[in-house]
Write an enzyme that holds these catalytic residues in place. Sequence first.
Site, PDB file in Angstrom:
ATOM      1  N   ARG A 254       0.871  -1.180   0.000  1.00  4.74           N
ATOM      2  CA  ARG A 254       0.000   0.000   0.000  1.00  4.74           C
ATOM      3  C   ARG A 254       0.901   1.220   0.000  1.00  4.74           C
ATOM      4  O   ARG A 254       1.431   1.606   1.031  1.00  4.74           O
ATOM      5  CB  ARG A 254      -0.899  -0.019   1.244  1.00  4.74           C
ATOM      6  N   HIS A 258      -3.647   4.823   4.274  1.00  6.69           N
ATOM      7  CA  HIS A 258      -4.739   3.857   4.388  1.00  6.69           C
ATOM      8  C   HIS A 258      -6.015   4.434   3.777  1.00  6.69           C
ATOM      9  O   HIS A 258      -6.640   3.825   2.920  1.00  6.69           O
ATOM     10  CB  HIS A 258      -4.962   3.495   5.853  1.00  6.69           C
ATOM     11  N   TYR A 267       3.515   5.726  11.605  1.00  8.83           N
ATOM     12  CA  TYR A 267       3.859   4.338  11.920  1.00  8.83           C
ATOM     13  C   TYR A 267       4.831   3.669  10.941  1.00  8.83           C
ATOM     14  O   TYR A 267       5.175   2.511  11.118  1.00  8.83           O
ATOM     15  CB  TYR A 267       2.588   3.482  12.043  1.00  8.83           C
TER      16      TYR A 267
HETATM   17  C1  LIG Z   1     -14.678  -5.493  11.047  1.00  7.23           C
HETATM   18  C2  LIG Z   1     -13.882  -4.254  10.899  1.00  7.23           C
HETATM   19  N1  LIG Z   1     -12.975  -3.943  11.830  1.00  7.23           N
HETATM   20  C3  LIG Z   1     -12.252  -2.815  11.718  1.00  7.23           C
HETATM   21  C4  LIG Z   1     -12.436  -1.976  10.666  1.00  7.23           C
HETATM   22  C5  LIG Z   1     -11.605  -0.706  10.525  1.00  7.23           C
HETATM   23  N2  LIG Z   1     -10.660  -0.909   9.447  1.00  7.23           N
HETATM   24  C6  LIG Z   1     -10.930  -0.510   8.189  1.00  7.23           C
HETATM   25  S1  LIG Z   1      -9.782  -0.980   7.120  1.00  7.23           S
HETATM   26  C7  LIG Z   1      -8.841  -1.695   8.315  1.00  7.23           C
HETATM   27  C8  LIG Z   1      -7.568  -2.367   7.945  1.00  7.23           C
HETATM   28  C9  LIG Z   1      -7.759  -3.352   6.847  1.00  7.23           C
HETATM   29  O1  LIG Z   1      -6.548  -3.923   6.515  1.00  7.23           O
HETATM   30  P1  LIG Z   1      -6.444  -4.980   5.353  1.00  7.23           P
HETATM   31  O2  LIG Z   1      -7.456  -6.048   5.512  1.00  7.23           O
HETATM   32  O3  LIG Z   1      -5.032  -5.422   5.284  1.00  7.23           O
HETATM   33  O4  LIG Z   1      -6.834  -4.177   4.038  1.00  7.23           O
HETATM   34  P2  LIG Z   1      -6.167  -2.855   3.476  1.00  7.23           P
HETATM   35  O5  LIG Z   1      -6.742  -1.715   4.217  1.00  7.23           O
HETATM   36  O6  LIG Z   1      -4.693  -2.962   3.658  1.00  7.23           O
HETATM   37  O7  LIG Z   1      -6.573  -2.813   2.053  1.00  7.23           O
HETATM   38  C10 LIG Z   1      -9.459  -1.570   9.552  1.00  7.23           C
HETATM   39  C11 LIG Z   1      -8.905  -2.055  10.811  1.00  7.23           C
HETATM   40  C12 LIG Z   1     -13.406  -2.326   9.717  1.00  7.23           C
HETATM   41  N3  LIG Z   1     -13.674  -1.549   8.668  1.00  7.23           N
HETATM   42  N4  LIG Z   1     -14.106  -3.464   9.857  1.00  7.23           N
END
Ligand SMILES: Cc1ncc(C[n+]2csc(CCOP(=O)(O)OP(=O)(O)O)c2C)c(N)n1
Lengths: 405, 322
Positions: A254, A258, A267
């Site tokens: 990424r 985010h 971080y």
């Molecule tokens: C069930 C849930 N928990 C927490 C969140 C908050 N949140 C949104 S994206 C994210 C991280 C997601 O990481 P990843 O699965 O690696 O996908 P990326 O963002 O890197 O595409 C979090 C913790 C959420 N949207 N849904």
Amino acid sequence: MVREQVAEFSVEYVQALDEEGNADEAELPDVSDDELLELYRLMRLSRRTDERAVALQRRGESGTYAPGTGQEAAQVGSAIALEPDEWMVPSFRESAAFLTRGAPVHRLLWYAMGMEEGAEVADANFPPAIPVGTQPLHAAGIGWGHEISGERKAALTYFGDGATSEGDVYEAMNVAGALDAHAVFFCQNNQWAISTPRETQTRTETLAQKAVAAGIEGVQVDGNDVLGVLSVARDALETAREGDPVFVEALTFRRSMHTTSDDPSVYRTEEQESEWEARDPIVRFEAYLRDEGLLDDDRVERITDEIEELLADEIDRAKEGRDRVVPAEMFDHVFAETPPELQRQRETFRREEGDGEVATAEEGMSGEERAAGGEVTGRGDVREDRETAEDSETSEDEEVSDRGE
Amino acid sequence: MANEIRLVEAVRQALREEMARDESVVVYGEDVGVSGGVFRATQELQDEFPEQVYDTPLAEAAILGMGVGLGATGFTPVPEIQFASFAYQGFHQLVQHASRMRSRTRGTLGVPMTVRTPYGGGIRALELHSESFEAGFAHVPGLKTVVPSNPADAKGLLTSAIRDPDPVIFLEPTSRYRASRESVPEGDHAVPLGEAEVVREGADVTVVAWGAMLHEAMDAVEDAEADAEVIDLRTVSPMDSATILESVRKTGRCVVVHEAPRTGGLAAEIIARINDDALYHLEAPVERVTGYDVPFPMFAREEAYRPDAERIRRGIERALSA
Ligand SMILES: Cc1ncc(C[n+]2csc(CCOP(=O)(O)OP(=O)(O)O)c2C)c(N)n1
């Protein structure tokens, strides 16, 4: 006493184009020149859409957006392997996959502008899924349906490395294996889940091996290599169409924040970021295409101009739609048929807030009507000029994290 | 001594002071450590308390389920769920275990967990980041549900929640995190759970609200003709009926405000309690000013969804004119 090995497994890693854009002929998928150029155009369009969407958010013209910058090869290379009538089941960072599937840019922007219009479904694409790791089960369901009805089709779902920690994702892979669901679980391991690095998510060496516990095939691919991804995705889909689900781990990064509410400098270091800059999926693919004689400066410039023109039109269209949002429509699609109490609420809303339509008298008086002596008072002011893009909250100090992520 | 801080900083102060006071307090969750949380509520706490603050994998069922194990065996878990809507991913752990452990073991095991989570609308957030599900949490016996509306209460209520022997869900209104700086007592400051506060005294009508809506209610009564009494419920479960009833017996009229959908919302419960114990003091039906029975819309329509001072003022007028 018996002590013997009863299971063993290994995980393959696939790459077709190395970081300099040199091809491994044996791994190259069968792709026409036109298709190669289309892959390139889509990756460029995705990158530029991200830039424009982030800029719109920064100017207060749009809301939170999750850029997929750096992940274009992973998304374009896999989405293009799906047939048009096969379902794509995204998470929330899949602009590139949507564009590959023909979704118009303005619809992606509407979603970022906080409009349900952006989640309307026109083709075989599920709407974005905000709760992490929930949507792979939907792909398992779609793919189970294909098994039940004996169709040679498969569904492909996207999720991140963070998502692999969620119970739903394990359930999805397991149930797909158990019920022969025609599903491909496509994990974009972009190394980060907001501020949480991949090592914090799990002790396993690869994410691909998580497939092993579900009894399905797991494979790793260089996610910044669009041709490697295409090759792996095609194979995975072919396998899945026969009723054997596959888990693909695409190794990528990424490159950006985010979301527009996030500040990665909190971080991670610039060194970590620049390490992956050198592996940029578009630069690598462009080098290959130039080597193959398919691209030169003129052609690149023409593609650039076309993309700029397309985006200018699409952004205009997105803004026009945004400025026409009718608030009362929030009542319209809660159920296929609106129940009486909700109808009553909608009419109260229209009477009090207006939306261009004057409420009609109804049976049974609400408290509001009692108060008004039984008279239906219509203000009916048109709210069309609502300034939905106003972003006053962010003007406060601490811009980052105002919306959490 | 008091300092002027914002709600999010008051939360942080309570966490810091409780971790310093009691080393059994463990703060953990998604992104709470290195980055200090997506709203920065836990900023720098990991540096100060490396053994008490942890980043976890992205798994809410794990976060809440481990809290049951930690809490039942001597720790005081204070997990963060990144947004209230993602508590659903571990809701079963709250309903099936955390909230029932005490009763099903006849008091021999308890779960002194405090689940902090941002909630509510008004910050133009993504889908599923703005819901108000306090009625759902309040419907779980054995679980306390707390909603602070201002920095001092955020600190004082969170402190009490952490010290409470039972599970608490602590809902932090996102739109108030950085809305204002207010005076917050330094050092030990505990506001008891289960006690509402009369934040404005008045004779004509009682307005009950909590969290972000408390501020809309205060704006509404500012320009209302009537002399309104405003109650900040603070703990929505177990609910302080006595304070509401006493006020309604005095004013004879009542308006209940919440951001959550109308049907099955806590206003209905409050009205039922008024019916039980103060019906004959009422001079008008109790009014509800609430969200609508629709999924919380994406932000282009959220302003239209959320009750505001104008809608509350109309509710007050109805309560007065009937
Ligand atoms: C069930 C849930 N928990 C927490 C969140 C908050 N949140 C949104 S994206 C994210 C991280 C997601 O990481 P990843 O699965 O690696 O996908 P990326 O963002 O890197 O595409 C979090 C913790 C959420 N949207 N849904």
